[in-house]
Design a protein around this motif. Structure first.
Motif, PDB file in Angstrom:
ATOM      1  N   LEU A 287      23.676  30.540  28.013  1.00 51.53           N
ATOM      2  CA  LEU A 287      24.841  30.151  28.813  1.00 51.53           C
ATOM      3  C   LEU A 287      25.019  31.092  30.001  1.00 51.53           C
ATOM      4  CD1 LEU A 287      27.370  29.230  25.981  1.00 51.53           C
ATOM      5  CD2 LEU A 287      26.423  27.653  27.663  1.00 51.53           C
ATOM      6  N   ARG A 288      24.837  32.364  29.760  1.00 52.02           N
ATOM      7  CA  ARG A 288      24.995  33.328  30.856  1.00 52.02           C
ATOM      8  C   ARG A 288      23.938  33.140  31.948  1.00 52.02           C
ATOM      9  NH1 ARG A 288      26.201  36.969  26.458  1.00 52.02           N
ATOM     10  NH2 ARG A 288      24.028  37.663  26.386  1.00 52.02           N
ATOM     11  N   ASN A 289      22.774  32.596  31.576  1.00 52.89           N
ATOM     12  CA  ASN A 289      21.658  32.446  32.515  1.00 52.89           C
ATOM     13  C   ASN A 289      21.333  30.980  32.782  1.00 52.89           C
ATOM     14  OD1 ASN A 289      20.378  35.368  32.851  1.00 52.89           O
ATOM     15  ND2 ASN A 289      21.003  35.146  30.710  1.00 52.89           N
ATOM     16  N   ALA A 290      22.326  30.112  32.649  1.00 54.91           N
ATOM     17  CA  ALA A 290      22.090  28.666  32.721  1.00 54.91           C
ATOM     18  C   ALA A 290      21.454  28.227  34.031  1.00 54.91           C
ATOM     19  CB  ALA A 290      23.403  27.914  32.499  1.00 54.91           C
ATOM     20  N   GLU A 291      21.757  28.908  35.123  1.00 53.38           N
ATOM     21  CA  GLU A 291      21.213  28.502  36.424  1.00 53.38           C
ATOM     22  C   GLU A 291      19.708  28.760  36.519  1.00 53.38           C
ATOM     23  OE1 GLU A 291      21.969  32.856  36.878  1.00 53.38           O
ATOM     24  OE2 GLU A 291      22.916  31.159  35.844  1.00 53.38           O
ATOM     25  N   LYS A 292      19.162  29.569  35.615  1.00 53.37           N
ATOM     26  CA  LYS A 292      17.730  29.878  35.618  1.00 53.37           C
ATOM     27  C   LYS A 292      16.947  28.955  34.696  1.00 53.37           C
ATOM     28  CE  LYS A 292      18.643  34.855  36.242  1.00 53.37           C
ATOM     29  NZ  LYS A 292      20.114  34.813  36.033  1.00 53.37           N
ATOM     30  N   LEU A 293      17.644  28.213  33.855  1.00 45.65           N
ATOM     31  CA  LEU A 293      17.003  27.474  32.766  1.00 45.65           C
ATOM     32  C   LEU A 293      17.030  25.965  32.990  1.00 45.65           C
ATOM     33  CD1 LEU A 293      18.558  29.528  29.859  1.00 45.65           C
ATOM     34  CD2 LEU A 293      16.102  29.377  30.330  1.00 45.65           C
ATOM     35  N   LEU A 294      15.909  25.318  32.682  1.00 48.95           N
ATOM     36  CA  LEU A 294      15.890  23.856  32.629  1.00 48.95           C
ATOM     37  C   LEU A 294      16.338  23.380  31.259  1.00 48.95           C
ATOM     38  CD1 LEU A 294      15.091  21.033  33.769  1.00 48.95           C
ATOM     39  CD2 LEU A 294      12.869  21.390  32.694  1.00 48.95           C
ATOM     40  N   LEU A 295      15.747  23.965  30.205  1.00 46.82           N
ATOM     41  CA  LEU A 295      16.083  23.544  28.844  1.00 46.82           C
ATOM     42  C   LEU A 295      15.634  24.619  27.866  1.00 46.82           C
ATOM     43  CD1 LEU A 295      13.146  22.606  27.488  1.00 46.82           C
ATOM     44  CD2 LEU A 295      13.542  20.553  28.817  1.00 46.82           C
ATOM     45  N   CYS A 296      16.107  24.489  26.613  1.00 50.05           N
ATOM     46  CA  CYS A 296      15.709  25.374  25.518  1.00 50.05           C
ATOM     47  C   CYS A 296      15.558  24.524  24.262  1.00 50.05           C
ATOM     48  CB  CYS A 296      16.740  26.473  25.279  1.00 50.05           C
ATOM     49  SG  CYS A 296      17.059  27.497  26.731  1.00 50.05           S
ATOM     50  N   ASN A 297      14.628  24.916  23.392  1.00 51.82           N
ATOM     51  CA  ASN A 297      14.374  24.156  22.160  1.00 51.82           C
ATOM     52  C   ASN A 297      14.419  25.088  20.956  1.00 51.82           C
ATOM     53  OD1 ASN A 297      12.058  23.014  24.334  1.00 51.82           O
ATOM     54  ND2 ASN A 297      13.438  21.491  23.486  1.00 51.82           N
ATOM     55  N   TYR A 298      15.383  24.857  20.074  1.00 50.57           N
ATOM     56  CA  TYR A 298      15.418  25.592  18.808  1.00 50.57           C
ATOM     57  C   TYR A 298      14.257  25.134  17.940  1.00 50.57           C
ATOM     58  CZ  TYR A 298      16.892  27.110  14.182  1.00 50.57           C
ATOM     59  OH  TYR A 298      16.921  27.681  12.941  1.00 50.57           O
ATOM     60  N   SER A 299      13.619  26.055  17.236  1.00 50.95           N
ATOM     61  CA  SER A 299      12.448  25.745  16.406  1.00 50.95           C
ATOM     62  C   SER A 299      12.735  26.126  14.952  1.00 50.95           C
ATOM     63  CB  SER A 299      11.247  26.535  16.924  1.00 50.95           C
ATOM     64  OG  SER A 299      10.150  26.462  16.053  1.00 50.95           O
ATOM     65  N   ASP A 300      12.654  25.166  14.040  1.00 51.64           N
ATOM     66  CA  ASP A 300      12.403  23.736  14.153  1.00 51.64           C
ATOM     67  C   ASP A 300      13.671  22.968  13.814  1.00 51.64           C
ATOM     68  OD1 ASP A 300       9.703  24.097  14.714  1.00 51.64           O
ATOM     69  OD2 ASP A 300       9.001  23.570  12.748  1.00 51.64           O
TER      70      ASP A 300
END
Length: 644
Positions: free
Chosen positions: A471-484
């Protein structure tokens, strides 16, 4: 009690919901058994039994997972490769030469059935029209269901449906030839009728409750040995393949169309990781065309024939998984990866120039940026996103550590990952015109396989810290995937068995964030005490100045302020002083506080007991202060005046 002040800095960012994404892989029982609701194993009879040397009671002519049944009749049973309806498979061939008022058949045992509707089918073919009997019995041999079919001389699918009058855990699914004749069997199926997009209903409901915005498929390490053509077309004609990375086999029932149908039903974006390790640029381009091409292209036409005339418009394409690792099929240097990537890029872009190209970044647990610099140098602007994987701990190299030290290293490693994320961002965007985003396409606690530490409150505290960092770096991120997402290794946030499911501590942490309906992220400043760690534990080096209290904040669509606060302290409560907020006439505020807590960080949920779940309280905050439990994950929602 530790005292912590949270201040808003005034700046706001647009929320990116894709940071709450998930990941499924053909690993152990993540998809097969865990998600896909097929009760029968080796249902196409395509895997032969492996009979060890010296064993005399095995029968290699009966498919793996099945047993021969019957008595009195003279018969022969074989596996026939020439008659199989599946590619590269077998059909189970049964001949009865002499009927002496007996029968011969095959069966699968120890199926778990409940008192609800099931449907299924079996493909049959006979030398000449022949009676075939399907029987389903409980563990004591009592009949639950039977149906007689007349097998014809051409392959035909024979369907059935039934509801057992009692539940049982040792049911038997049996196909009998009750007299003389010659038949072939293939493509048997038995699934619960209440499934959702082929997924166990209870598992689907758990997934749906997470509101996944994006799901990555089919791996992971498995992606680099997966050929998408094995998972398209008529489901019973697909081949049975060995899983070259994780071991075991898959019958490819859950292929591209099934995955995309699940995403459509959930309303989430699909993300596909192509086979970079053992595949070809042409194969990857064909996959793009299958998903996104019009019906007048070769593979678009194939998709239309398979039941989906309109393109799926899959945006996100991941080119290679952990190619930097010696464990990965297709492992290579960063320079070799980058040059080969360009071949994939050109052919995939020819099929659809609107897709998002996601590049394999360097090992996300390592601070070195050498791999990423080479990727930037060779690939340049022919990419959109750099992908990182982040797994805290991983292993402890046989050395013994105090649980307290491991916990503080794991919880604090979020600080390390935030620094790696920021450094990766600067490397990829230094001196370039085209901005490149990052994606954390796998993250979790990631301890030794089968430790189950990944299911504890400790893991939830780590993962909540990672979400705060995203959340703090949202402008740098396209997406994130929790595994699994489900099972797989013990890090799966949903645990599934025989169609039932429960959420781990991390499941409820992820759900706490995903269901909050954030529209805007607030920039905040947290004035918290800090701690240091002293030893290298797994891949976590000594850390300094780790905040005891970690926080992120946002505003939901209703205009309410929401604070996500993790108290990392094992023993001390934290008194949080929040910024100015909506107040009642007496100056106090009202907040809904949702907490994940257990007496010990080693506590976890199980089939027998759900120890960790959201506990909700509504508090009046006359002085804007909230007291939080030690080692807890918290969501504080400031209620608007009309709700007070």
């Amino acid at each position: 009690m530790r005292k912590v002040t949270i201040k808003t800095k005034g700046a706001q960012k647009e929320m990116n919901p894709l940071i709450f994404g998930h990941f499924v892989e053909f690993m152990r029982d993540c998809i097969d058994e865990g998600m896909w609701s097929q009760l029968l194993k080796n249902r196409g009879f395509d895997k032969r039994k492996d009979i060890p040397a010296g064993v005399v009671d095995g029968n290699p002519n009966v498919a793996e997972g099945w047993v021969r049944t019957g008595c009195k009749n003279a018969f022969e049973i074989t596996l026939d490769a020439k008659e199989s309806i599946a590619r590269d498979g077998y059909a189970q061939h049964i001949v009865c030469y002499n009927d002496y008022d007996g029968y011969v058949g095959i069966a699968q045992e120890n199926l778990v059935l409940e008192q609800k509707e099931y449907d299924g089918y079996i493909w049959l073919k006979a030398r000449e029209e022949t009676r075939v009997l399907l029987l389903i019995r409980d563990g004591q041999g009592r009949e639950l269901f039977s149906r007689e079919f007349s097998a014809e001389t051409n392959w035909k699918k024979y369907s059935f449906a039934f509801c057992p009058d009692r539940a049982c855990r040792e049911a038997v699914f049996e196909i009998r030839l009750p007299g003389e004749g010659e038949i072939w069997l293939d493509g048997a199926s038995l699934m619960p009728s209440d499934r959702r997009a082929g997924i166990w209903r209870e598992v689907y409901e758990h997934i749906e409750a997470l509101k996944p915005p994006v799901i990555r498929y089919p791996g992971g390490c498995f992606a680099d040995c997966y050929h998408f053509a094995d998972g398209i077309g008529a489901i019973d004609e697909r081949p049975y393949r060995r899983n070259r990375h994780w071991g075991g086999y898959t019958d490819n029932s859950f292929g591209t169309d099934e995955f995309l149908a699940l995403c459509e039903k959930l309303g989430c974006e699909p993300m596909i990781c192509i086979n970079f390790g053992s595949g070809t640029p042409q194969e990857a381009a064909n996959w793009v065309e299958y998903c996104n091409g019009s019906a007048d292209t070769a593979y678009g036409k194939m998709r239309a024939q398979n039941g989906h005339p309109e393109p799926y418009h899959v945006k996100y394409w991941d080119l290679g998984n952990e190619i930097f690792g010696e464990w990965e099929i297709g492992h290579s240097s960063s320079e070799d990866y980058s040059r080969r990537y360009m071949e994939f890029y050109r052919q995939m872009k020819e099929k659809d120039d609107t897709i998002v190209f996601m590049v394999c970044g360097g090992e996300g647990d390592c601070r070195s940026q050498d791999w990423n610099r080479m990727v930037k140098q060779v690939i340049g602007d022919h990419m959109d996103v750099l992908c990182l994987h982040m797994y805290a701990l991983k292993s402890m190299e046989g050395k013994r550590f105090r649980n307290e030290d491991i916990y503080y290293a794991v919880a604090g490693s979020v600080k390390k990952y935030e620094e790696i994320l920021q450094e990766s961002w600067h490397v990829m965007n230094d001196g370039t015109e085209k901005q490149k985003l990052l994606a954390v396409t796998e993250y979790n606690l990631g301890t030794i396989i089968d430790s189950y530490r990944e299911q504890t409150l400790e893991a939830a505290i780590f993962n909540a810290g990672m979400l705060n960092m995203f959340l703090r770096n949202a402008e740098k991120l396209l997406l994130c995937n929790y595994s699994d997402l489900v099972n797989g290794w013990p890090g799966g946030c949903i645990v599934s068995r025989d169609g039932h499911a429960f959420g781990t501590a991390s499941y409820y942490a992820l759900k706490l964030y995903a269901e909050s309906d954030l529209g805007t992220i607030l920039e905040i400043e947290t004035d918290s005490p800090v701690y240091d760690t002293e030893e290298q534990i797994g891949n976590i080096e000594p850390l300094s100045a780790v905040p005891v209290v970690d926080a992120a904040a946002g505003i939901n669509s209703a205009g309410e302020q929401i604070y996500f606060v993790v108290n990392r302290s094992l023993e001390e409560e934290a008194e949080i002083c929040l910024p100015h907020m909506d107040c009642q006439e007496d100056g106090s505020s009202l907040a809904e506080v949702t907490t994940l807590y257990a007496p010990k960080t080693s506590d976890m949920n199980s089939w027998e007991e759900q120890n960790i779940y959201p506990q909700v309280t509504t508090l009046a905050l006359p002085d804007r202060k909230v007291c939080l439990k030690p080692h807890s994950v918290n969501r504080i929602r400031i209620l608007k005046k009309q709700e007070m």
